[in-house]
Write an enzyme that holds these catalytic residues in place. Structure first.
Site, mmCIF file in Angstrom:
data_model
loop_
_atom_site.group_PDB
_atom_site.id
_atom_site.type_symbol
_atom_site.label_atom_id
_atom_site.label_comp_id
_atom_site.label_asym_id
_atom_site.label_seq_id
_atom_site.Cartn_x
_atom_site.Cartn_y
_atom_site.Cartn_z
ATOM 1 N N CYS A 115 -23.824 11.918 -47.395
ATOM 2 C CA CYS A 115 -23.503 13.241 -46.842
ATOM 3 C C CYS A 115 -24.587 14.331 -47.837
ATOM 4 O O CYS A 115 -24.615 15.458 -47.213
ATOM 5 C CB CYS A 115 -22.059 13.907 -46.907
ATOM 6 S SG CYS A 115 -20.946 12.663 -45.946
ATOM 7 N N HIS A 248 -21.710 21.368 -46.316
ATOM 8 C CA HIS A 248 -21.761 20.239 -45.647
ATOM 9 C C HIS A 248 -20.466 20.453 -44.623
ATOM 10 O O HIS A 248 -19.397 20.628 -45.037
ATOM 11 C CB HIS A 248 -21.444 19.022 -46.529
ATOM 12 C CG HIS A 248 -21.012 17.721 -45.816
ATOM 13 N ND1 HIS A 248 -21.670 17.111 -44.755
ATOM 14 C CD2 HIS A 248 -20.025 16.800 -46.197
ATOM 15 C CE1 HIS A 248 -21.007 16.182 -44.422
ATOM 16 N NE2 HIS A 248 -20.062 15.873 -45.188
ATOM 17 N N ASN A 278 -17.591 15.509 -38.887
ATOM 18 C CA ASN A 278 -18.542 15.088 -39.910
ATOM 19 C C ASN A 278 -19.700 14.112 -39.482
ATOM 20 O O ASN A 278 -19.489 12.938 -39.237
ATOM 21 C CB ASN A 278 -17.629 14.342 -41.030
ATOM 22 C CG ASN A 278 -18.605 14.183 -42.319
ATOM 23 O OD1 ASN A 278 -19.785 14.176 -42.469
ATOM 24 N ND2 ASN A 278 -17.688 13.992 -43.450
HETATM 25 O O1 UT7 Z 1 -18.087 13.744 -46.162
HETATM 26 C C1 UT7 Z 1 -16.713 13.282 -46.868
HETATM 27 C C2 UT7 Z 1 -16.169 12.505 -46.021
HETATM 28 N N1 UT7 Z 1 -14.552 12.514 -46.360
HETATM 29 C C3 UT7 Z 1 -13.817 13.626 -45.992
HETATM 30 O O2 UT7 Z 1 -14.328 14.797 -45.904
HETATM 31 C C4 UT7 Z 1 -12.280 13.528 -46.145
HETATM 32 C C5 UT7 Z 1 -11.667 14.437 -47.144
HETATM 33 N N2 UT7 Z 1 -10.173 14.383 -47.262
HETATM 34 C C6 UT7 Z 1 -9.651 15.198 -46.030
HETATM 35 O O3 UT7 Z 1 -10.254 15.632 -45.013
HETATM 36 C C7 UT7 Z 1 -8.451 15.087 -45.924
HETATM 37 O O4 UT7 Z 1 -7.554 14.546 -46.846
HETATM 38 C C8 UT7 Z 1 -7.856 14.458 -44.585
HETATM 39 C C9 UT7 Z 1 -8.193 15.144 -43.045
HETATM 40 C C10 UT7 Z 1 -8.361 12.859 -44.395
HETATM 41 C C11 UT7 Z 1 -6.291 14.362 -44.423
HETATM 42 O O5 UT7 Z 1 -5.483 15.322 -44.547
HETATM 43 P P1 UT7 Z 1 -4.444 15.348 -45.715
HETATM 44 O O6 UT7 Z 1 -3.884 16.750 -45.471
HETATM 45 O O7 UT7 Z 1 -4.881 15.169 -46.998
HETATM 46 O O8 UT7 Z 1 -3.387 14.494 -45.143
HETATM 47 P P2 UT7 Z 1 -2.824 13.227 -45.995
HETATM 48 O O9 UT7 Z 1 -3.726 12.194 -46.397
HETATM 49 O O10 UT7 Z 1 -1.920 13.855 -46.979
HETATM 50 O O11 UT7 Z 1 -2.069 12.502 -44.681
HETATM 51 C C12 UT7 Z 1 -0.755 13.162 -44.048
HETATM 52 C C13 UT7 Z 1 -0.288 12.353 -43.175
HETATM 53 C C14 UT7 Z 1 0.193 11.100 -43.680
HETATM 54 O O12 UT7 Z 1 1.505 10.477 -43.017
HETATM 55 P P3 UT7 Z 1 2.793 10.670 -44.094
HETATM 56 O O13 UT7 Z 1 2.388 9.581 -45.183
HETATM 57 O O14 UT7 Z 1 2.884 11.930 -44.803
HETATM 58 O O15 UT7 Z 1 3.919 10.050 -43.197
HETATM 59 C C15 UT7 Z 1 -0.941 10.059 -42.996
HETATM 60 O O16 UT7 Z 1 -0.567 8.732 -42.583
HETATM 61 O O17 UT7 Z 1 -0.894 12.280 -41.901
HETATM 62 C C16 UT7 Z 1 -1.134 10.862 -41.401
HETATM 63 N N3 UT7 Z 1 -2.166 10.590 -40.819
HETATM 64 C C17 UT7 Z 1 -2.350 11.156 -39.613
HETATM 65 N N4 UT7 Z 1 -1.812 11.542 -38.760
HETATM 66 C C18 UT7 Z 1 -2.082 11.554 -37.263
HETATM 67 C C19 UT7 Z 1 -3.368 10.190 -41.453
HETATM 68 N N5 UT7 Z 1 -4.388 10.415 -40.454
HETATM 69 C C20 UT7 Z 1 -3.882 10.731 -39.259
HETATM 70 C C21 UT7 Z 1 -4.248 10.988 -37.958
HETATM 71 N N6 UT7 Z 1 -3.353 11.429 -37.015
HETATM 72 N N7 UT7 Z 1 -5.326 10.891 -37.575
#
Ligand code: UT7
Length: 321
Positions: A115, A248, A278
Site C-alpha cells: 500500500c 492511504h 482499500n
Molecule cells: O492497507 C492496510 C490493510 N489493512 C487494514 O487497513 C486493516 C486495518 N484494520 C482495520 O481496519 C480494523 O481492524 C478492521 C476493520 C479489520 C476490524 O475492525 P475492529 O474494530 O478492529 O474489529 P475487530 O477485529 O475487533 O472485530 C470485532 C468483531 C469480531 O467479532 P467478536 O470476536 O467481537 O465477536 C469479528 O469477528 O467483528 C467481527 N467481524 C465482522 N463482523 C461483521 C470481523 N469482520 C466482520 C465483518 N462483518 N466483515
C-alpha cells in the site's frame, strides 16, 4: 539540465465498471452494511472484469494522466508501476503497460511496497528527475485485489477493491516534490501478508490476504503520524501550512485517528475510501486525482501524501502544487 525538481503535471484515475456494495456482500458472507460502514467507512468497492488485467487498469489511468499533462507516451523517459497484483510473475506490469502505451525503449519496472507502493514509486521517479537523468516519468498505482482475497473470509474480503491512479512527473525549476521520506521494517511480515508462492508448477501456501486487523490499525496510525511529522520537521513547515493531507485510503477510522494525532482538521483531508475501499497502491493517486479534478487542490498549496502497507513499509511525499 534545466531545473532540478520534479512536478506533477498530470493525473488520471480508473475504476472498473462493476460495483460491489456492502449490501451485495451481505449475500456472500455473514456481515452487514452497518458493520462495514461503522468499522471502516466503506460503502462500496469496484471489481475488475474477468478479462481486465492490472495493466489494463493502469493503461486507462495513464492515458488520462498523459492527456492532462499534454505529453505523448513516446515522450516518457521512465515508467514505474506500483502493484502487489501484477498481471503475471514476469514480465513486470510496467513493461506490459509500456508496450500497451507505445512508450518503447524507456526503462520500466514495478515497485513492490504494497500500500506504500505509490509513495515509493513517486519518491524513486523524483530522484531520477532531480539527478537530471530523466525529464518525464509516469508513476502508476494499479491493483486487482479482488483476485487475492478469500471471498469466504469476512474479516478481509469487505475491506479491499480494484482500481488505478497515475501521475506524470516532469522536470521543473521549482518544486513540485519538496521531499520524500521512506521507511520499512520487515520484522512484521506476519501482521499482513499474502503468504503464497508459485513453485513446482503450482501455488504453494495460502495465496490470499491475511492480517491481524487490530495490530495493522495501531501500527498504521503510529507510523502515518510519525512520517508526516518527519516531513514537516525536515522542511520547517507547520501543520497549519498543510492544505491537503492525502493518506492511504484503508479505513476512515485510521484516517481520522491519524488526522487527530497530527492536529489536522478532517476538512483538509481527502477521503475517497467510502467509494472504492482499500485499493492498496492505487488508493493515494485515486484520491489525489479526485481532489485535483474537483478543484480542491490549487496552485501553490502544500499537499502531503502518505502511505503504509505490508512489509511493513511506510512513507510520505510533500508536494507544493
Ligand atoms: O492497507 C492496510 C490493510 N489493512 C487494514 O487497513 C486493516 C486495518 N484494520 C482495520 O481496519 C480494523 O481492524 C478492521 C476493520 C479489520 C476490524 O475492525 P475492529 O474494530 O478492529 O474489529 P475487530 O477485529 O475487533 O472485530 C470485532 C468483531 C469480531 O467479532 P467478536 O470476536 O467481537 O465477536 C469479528 O469477528 O467483528 C467481527 N467481524 C465482522 N463482523 C461483521 C470481523 N469482520 C466482520 C465483518 N462483518 N466483515
Amino acid at each position: 539540465m534545466s531545473g532540478s525538481y520534479s512536478r506533477i503535471v498530470g493525473t488520471g484515475a480508473y475504476l472498473p465498471a462493476k460495483i460491489l456494495t456492502n449490501k451485495d456482500l451481505e449475500r456472500m458472507v455473514d456481515t452487514s452494511d452497518e458493520w462495514i460502514y461503522a468499522r471502516t467507512g466503506i460503502r462500496q468497492r469496484h471489481i475488475a472484469a474477468d478479462e481486465e488485467q492490472t495493466s489494463d487498469l493502469a493503461l486507462a489511468a495513464s492515458r488520462t494522466a498523459l492527456a492532462t499533462a499534454g505529453i505523448d507516451a513516446a515522450d516518457l523517459d521512465l515508467v514505474v508501476v506500483a502493484t502487489t497484483t501484477p498481471d503475471m510473475v514476469f514480465p513486470s506490469t510496467a513493461c506490459i503497460l509500456q508496450a500497451k502505451l507505445g512508450a518503447r525503449n524507456c526503462p520500466a519496472f514495478d515497485m513492490q511496497a504494497v500500500c506504500s507502493g505509490f509513495v515509493y514509486g513517486l519518491a524513486t521517479a523524483d530522484q531520477f528527475i532531480r539527478s537530471g537523468q530523466y525529464r518525464n516519468a509516469l508513476v502508476v498505482g494499479a491493483e486487482i485485489y479482488s483476485r487475492i482475497l478469500d471471498w469466504n473470509d469476512r474479516a478481509t474480503c469487505v475491506l479491499f477493491g480494484d482500481g488505478a491512479g497515475a501521475v506524470v512527473l516532469q522536470r521543473s525549476n521549482k518544486p513540485g516534490i519538496i521531499s520524500s521520506h521512506l521507511h520499512a521494517d520487515g520484522a512484521h511480515v506476519d501482521m499482513l501478508s499474502v503468504p503464497g508462492t508459485v513453485s513446482g508448477g503450482k501455488v504453494s501456501g495460502r495465496p490470499f490476504v491475511q492480517m491481524d486487523g487490530q495490530s495493522v490499525f495501531k501500527f498504521a496510525v503510529k507510523v502515518l503520524d510519525e512520517v508526516a511529522k518527519e516531513a514537516l520537521t525536515a522542511n520547517h513547515i507547520e501543520k497549519s501550512e498543510i492544505d491537503w493531507l492525502i493518506p492511504h485510503q484503508a479505513n476512515i477510522r485510521i484516517i481520522q485517528a491519524t488526522a487527530r494525532k497530527l492536529g489536522i482538521s478532517m476538512e483538509k483531508v481527502v477521503a475517497t475510501v467510502d467509494r472504492h475501499a482499500n485499493t492498496s497502491a492505487a488508493s493515494i493517486p485515486l484520491a489525489l486525482d479526485e481532489a485535483v479534478r474537483d478543484g480542491r487542490i490549487r496552485a501553490g498549496q502544500h499537499v502531503l501524501l502518505e502511505g503504509v502497507g505490508g512489509g511493513f513499509t511506510w512513507g510520505a511525499v510533500l508536494v507544493r502544487w
